[in-house]
Design an enzyme around this catalytic site. Structure first.
Site, PDB file in Angstrom:
ATOM      1  CG  ASN A 119     -35.425  15.618  18.139  1.00  0.00           C
ATOM      2  OD1 ASN A 119     -34.177  14.725  18.147  1.00  0.00           O
ATOM      3  ND2 ASN A 119     -36.878  14.316  17.522  1.00  0.00           N
ATOM      4  NE  ARG A 138     -40.892  16.016  16.070  1.00  0.00           N
ATOM      5  CZ  ARG A 138     -39.867  16.119  14.894  1.00  0.00           C
ATOM      6  NH1 ARG A 138     -39.771  17.425  14.153  1.00  0.00           N
ATOM      7  NH2 ARG A 138     -38.881  15.559  14.868  1.00  0.00           N
ATOM      8  NE  ARG A 189     -41.375  13.673  11.812  1.00  0.00           N
ATOM      9  CZ  ARG A 189     -40.227  13.072  12.027  1.00  0.00           C
ATOM     10  NH1 ARG A 189     -39.154  14.168  11.097  1.00  0.00           N
ATOM     11  NH2 ARG A 189     -40.119  12.730  13.079  1.00  0.00           N
ATOM     12  CD  GLU A 205     -30.492  14.437  17.777  1.00  0.00           C
ATOM     13  OE1 GLU A 205     -31.592  14.443  16.691  1.00  0.00           O
ATOM     14  OE2 GLU A 205     -30.405  13.661  18.434  1.00  0.00           O
ATOM     15  N   GLY A 206     -30.534  14.845  12.826  1.00  0.00           N
ATOM     16  CA  GLY A 206     -31.445  14.667  11.745  1.00  0.00           C
ATOM     17  C   GLY A 206     -31.332  14.345  10.574  1.00  0.00           C
ATOM     18  CE  LYS A 208     -32.355   5.165  16.291  1.00  0.00           C
ATOM     19  NZ  LYS A 208     -33.961   5.862  16.691  1.00  0.00           N
ATOM     20  CB  SER A 219     -38.692  20.783  11.981  1.00  0.00           C
ATOM     21  OG  SER A 219     -38.413  19.413  11.850  1.00  0.00           O
ATOM     22  CE  LYS A 250     -30.780   9.559  17.737  1.00  0.00           C
ATOM     23  NZ  LYS A 250     -30.796  10.719  17.287  1.00  0.00           N
ATOM     24  CD  GLU A 266     -34.839  11.141  17.788  1.00  0.00           C
ATOM     25  OE1 GLU A 266     -33.623  11.686  18.060  1.00  0.00           O
ATOM     26  OE2 GLU A 266     -35.064  12.091  16.230  1.00  0.00           O
TER      27      GLU A 266
HETATM   28  P1  ADP Z   1     -32.818  11.389  14.157  1.00  0.00           P
HETATM   29  O1  ADP Z   1     -32.141  11.957  15.461  1.00  0.00           O
HETATM   30  O2  ADP Z   1     -31.104  11.866  13.252  1.00  0.00           O
HETATM   31  O3  ADP Z   1     -33.780  11.566  13.776  1.00  0.00           O
HETATM   32  P2  ADP Z   1     -33.644   8.936  14.873  1.00  0.00           P
HETATM   33  O4  ADP Z   1     -33.462   8.280  15.741  1.00  0.00           O
HETATM   34  O5  ADP Z   1     -35.208   9.465  14.580  1.00  0.00           O
HETATM   35  O6  ADP Z   1     -33.089   9.801  14.197  1.00  0.00           O
HETATM   36  O7  ADP Z   1     -33.427   7.487  12.884  1.00  0.00           O
HETATM   37  C1  ADP Z   1     -34.341   8.332  12.098  1.00  0.00           C
HETATM   38  C2  ADP Z   1     -35.389   8.209  11.191  1.00  0.00           C
HETATM   39  O8  ADP Z   1     -34.709   6.185  11.402  1.00  0.00           O
HETATM   40  C3  ADP Z   1     -36.499   7.444  12.410  1.00  0.00           C
HETATM   41  O9  ADP Z   1     -37.069   9.028  12.204  1.00  0.00           O
HETATM   42  C4  ADP Z   1     -36.889   6.221  11.728  1.00  0.00           C
HETATM   43  O10 ADP Z   1     -37.815   6.645  10.664  1.00  0.00           O
HETATM   44  C5  ADP Z   1     -35.658   4.844  11.568  1.00  0.00           C
HETATM   45  N1  ADP Z   1     -35.635   4.452  13.141  1.00  0.00           N
HETATM   46  C6  ADP Z   1     -35.185   4.895  14.018  1.00  0.00           C
HETATM   47  N2  ADP Z   1     -34.894   3.867  15.161  1.00  0.00           N
HETATM   48  C7  ADP Z   1     -35.454   2.991  14.652  1.00  0.00           C
HETATM   49  C8  ADP Z   1     -36.241   1.245  15.404  1.00  0.00           C
HETATM   50  N3  ADP Z   1     -36.095   1.272  16.441  1.00  0.00           N
HETATM   51  N4  ADP Z   1     -36.878   1.253  14.111  1.00  0.00           N
HETATM   52  C9  ADP Z   1     -37.705   1.995  13.190  1.00  0.00           C
HETATM   53  N5  ADP Z   1     -37.218   2.759  12.878  1.00  0.00           N
HETATM   54  C10 ADP Z   1     -36.170   3.708  13.554  1.00  0.00           C
HETATM   55 MG    MG Z   2     -32.871  13.491  16.411  1.00  0.00          MG
HETATM   56 MG    MG Z   3     -35.624  11.495  14.613  1.00  0.00          MG
END
Ligand code: ADP
Ligand code: MG
Ligand code: MG
Length: 499
Positions: free
Chosen positions: A161, A139, A475, A395-396, A391, A166, A333, A159
Site C-alpha cells: 500500500n 505498508r 489485523r 484499495e480499501g 482483484k 491506516s 495490483k 499487497e
Molecule cells: P485492498 O487494497 O482492497 O486492501 P487486498 O489485496 O489487501 O486489497 O485484499 C483485501 C483482503 O483480501 C486482504 O486483506 C486479505 O484478507 C484478502 N486477500 C487478498 N489477497 C489474498 C490472497 N492472495 N490470498 C488470501 N487472501 C487474500
Molecule cells: Mg490496499
Molecule cells: Mg489490503
C-alpha cells in the site's frame, strides 16, 4: 490442521469468568488510552445529543483481539528486514515512466478510476511540480501460508500500500494493551492462543509506528523549509477512524511543534490555491509544506470532477505529497503482478540477494489479458477457482472475488474488461482460536491474521533522507471457509506475539 486445533481448544470461552473480567478491564483500558473510533452513524443518530459534526460526543473502542496472536519470529523478522528494499523498489517504480506507462496503460481503457489517476499523472508530467522531494508512508501486508497437512509456515505478500495506510496510530496502543493484560497477575493463568508446535506465549515486539510516520512528516516539513507552513491531512467525509489519524496530528505538534490541518477535498477546493509564481499551495493564507492523504484512494473519495481538479492542483503544487499520484499508481495490483514477471525486479533492484528476498515473498500473480499467460490464467481460474482470488485496481477492501465466485464473475465480464483485474494464488493462513472484542463483547472464534509492516521513505532525486522499516500492525478476523475459502467476519486490531 489437527495440531493447530489441539492447541486452539485450550483458549478459554468468552463465558469464562476470568475472560469476562479481562474483557471489562481491557475495554476500560482501551477507552482510557484512546484505542477508539467514532461510532457508526446509526449509533450517533440514537445518541442523546445528535450533533453529527461532533458525533454526539461519542466514541467506542476499536475492535481488538483479547490475546495477541502468536506469529513466527523468523517470518516477522524476514519482512521487517525486507521493508527498506521495498521502499526503494517502489520509489524506483514511481520514477520509471516507461514501466508505469506499460503497466497502467493496459488497464486504463477498462478501468475508469485508474484512468482518472493516470490522467492526473500525465497532466503533472506535462506541467511538473517544482517539488522533487517525495515522502512514502507505506505498508506492506502479508499472510502466513500453511500448505495442506504441514506445519511449515512461510510468509507471502498480499499487497503493497502506497496511499492512506491506516492504523499506525492505534497499532502501538494495541501492543500496550496486550502488555498491560499480560502484566496483570489476575490473568496469568489464561491460556493464550498458540500455533503449531510453539508452546510459548511469545514476546511482544516494540512498536513505534506512530513515531516513525510522524518523523517522516516532520522531516519532510523541515526539508520544505518554511517555518510558517502547515501540513495538511486530506481526509474523507464521515471518517470513523479519526483517532488513529489524530495520534499523528497530536504527536507532530507535541514533538515538533508542527501544525497538521484536517481538510476534506471540498474544503481544500474552497480554501486553497496555487501561488502562480512560486507554485506554493496556499491554504487560507498559510503555505502548505506537506499534503498527507487519508483519502483519494477510492472512486467514492472524488465526489465530483472538481475533486479531481483539486487533486491535480495539489499534485502540481510545490507541496511535498504523501504520496504523489505516481506512487499511488506504483501501488496498483497491476504493478504488483507485473513485478512477478521474469527479470522485472532486476530492472529496479541491482543487488541479486535483495531480488531473491523480495521474490521469496511473492505468491503466484497472473494477468487476465489476451496474452498466452493471461488466457492460461483465465482457463485455470475457470477450471480450479478454489486456489485463486481475483482483484481489481482498487484499495480499501471489499473489492475482491474469491474462489468459487470467480467463474460466474468472469463469465459475466466482457472479455475486454478482464484486463482490469489480476489473478492471485490464494494464500492459506493457519487458523487459530482467539477472542475478539467488539462493542464490549468478547467472542471466541477461529481467526486468521494479516501482518502489515510500515515503511517510511523520504528522498530527493537520488538522495535518500529516510528509508525505514517503521513498525507493524496485525489485523485479525474471523476465518470461515465459505465457497471462496475466506469470508471476512469483523476484523480486529491485534499485535503479534513472536514465537
Ligand atoms: P485492498 O487494497 O482492497 O486492501 P487486498 O489485496 O489487501 O486489497 O485484499 C483485501 C483482503 O483480501 C486482504 O486483506 C486479505 O484478507 C484478502 N486477500 C487478498 N489477497 C489474498 C490472497 N492472495 N490470498 C488470501 N487472501 C487474500
Ligand atoms: Mg490496499
Ligand atoms: Mg489490503
Amino acid at each position: 490442521m489437527s495440531v493447530l486445533r489441539q492447541f486452539s481448544d485450550a483458549v478459554p470461552s468468552s463465558k469464562d469468568p476470568t475472560v469476562q473480567r479481562a474483557t471489562t478491564n481491557a475495554v476500560d483500558w482501551a477507552l482510557a488510552h484512546g484505542l477508539v473510533m467514532k461510532p457508526a452513524a446509526a449509533a450517533i443518530a440514537s445518541a442523546p445529543s445528535t450533533d453529527v459534526a461532533n458525533h454526539g460526543g461519542l466514541a467506542q473502542h476499536a475492535p481488538f483481539a483479547l490475546f495477541p496472536t502468536p506469529f513466527p519470529k523468523a517470518c516477522f523478522n524476514q519482512v521487517v528486514d525486507l521493508q527498506p528494499v521495498l521502499n526503494q523498489l517502489f520509489d524506483r517504480i514511481a520514477r520509471d515512466h516507461d514501466f508505469l506507462a506499460r503497466c497502467i496503460e493496459s488497464v486504463v481503457t477498462v478501468d475508469e478510476f485508474t484512468a482518472q489517476l493516470y490522467k492526473v499523472y500525465q497532466q503533472t508530467r506535462a506541467k511538473p511540480s517544482s517539488q522533487s522531494i517525495t515522502l512514502g508512508l507505506h505498508r506492506s501486508d502479508y499472510l502466513l501460508h500453511q500448505p495442506h497437512d504441514s506445519n511449515d509456515l512461510s510468509i507471502y505478500q498480499v499487497e503493497f500500500n502506497t496511499i492512506s495506510t491506516s492504523f499506525a496510530g492505534l497499532a502501538p496502543v494495541t501492543t500496550q494493551l496486550h502488555r498491560y493484560l499480560r502484566e496483570n497477575p489476575a490473568y496469568a493463568k489464561l491460556k493464550a492462543p498458540q500455533i503449531a508446535v510453539h508452546q510459548t506465549e511469545g514476546s511482544l515486539p516494540n512498536n513505534t509506528a506512530t513515531a516513525y510516520l510522524v518523523d517522516g512528516l516532520a522531516k519532510a516539513w523541515q526539508l520544505y523549509g518554511c517555518q510558517s507552513a502547515v501540513v495538511v491531512m486530506a481526509v474523507q467525509v464521515g471518517e470513523r477512524n479519526v483517532f488513529d489519524q489524530l495520534r499523528l496530528t497530536h504527536d507532530l505538534r507535541q514533538r515538533y511543534g508542527i501544525t497538521m490541518v484536517r481538510q476534506t477535498l471540498a474544503e481544500l477546493r474552497q480554501g486553497a490555491h496555487l501561488d502562480p509564481i512560486t507554485q506554493a499551495l496556499v491554504l487560507n493564507g498559510t503555505e502548505v509544506a506537506v499534503v498527507y492523504y487519508r483519502t483519494c484512494y477510492a472512486p467514492a473519495d472524488y465526489a465530483s470532477p472538481a475533486d479531481w481538479e483539486t487533486r491535480l492542483m495539489v499534485e502540481q503544487s510545490k507541496a511535498i505529497k504523501a504520496p504523489t499520484v505516481a506512487y499511488q499508481l506504483a501501488g496498483t495490483k497491476k504493478v504488483q503482478q507485473v513485478l512477478t514477471e521474469p527479470s522485472v525486479l532486476e530492472r529496479f533492484i541491482p543487488n541479486a540477494d535483495d531480488c531473491d528476498h523480495v521474490r521469496a515473498c511473492f505468491t503466484g500473480l497472473y494477468p487476465l489479458d489476451n496474452s498466452p499467460l493471461g488466457l492460461d490464467a483465465v482457463r485455470r481460474a475457470l477450471e480450479a477457482p478454489e486456489g485463486y482470488v481475483m482483484k481489481p485496481q482498487r484499495e480499501g477492501g471489499g473489492n475482491n472475488v474469491y474462489g468459487k465466485d470467480i467463474p460466474v464473475f468472469l463469465q459475466g465480464l466482457p472479455v475486454e474488461e478482464r484486463e482490469a483485474y489480476i489473478l492471485m494464488d490464494l494464500i492459506k493462513p493457519p487458523v487459530i482460536s482467539n477472542l475478539l472484542v467488539h462493542q464490549g463483547l468478547a467472542q471466541k472464534g477461529e481467526v486468521i491474521s494479516e501482518l502489515g509492516i510500515y515503511g517510511v521513505w523520504l528522498s530527493d532525486h537520488d538522495h535518500v533522507y529516510l528509508n525505514e522499516s517503521a513498525g507493524h500492525i496485525l489485523r485479525t478476523k474471523v476465518a470461515s471457509s465459505n465457497e471462496g475459502g475466506i469470508a471476512a467476519g469483523f476484523g480486529a486490531i491485534d499485535s503479534p506475539a513472536l514465537v
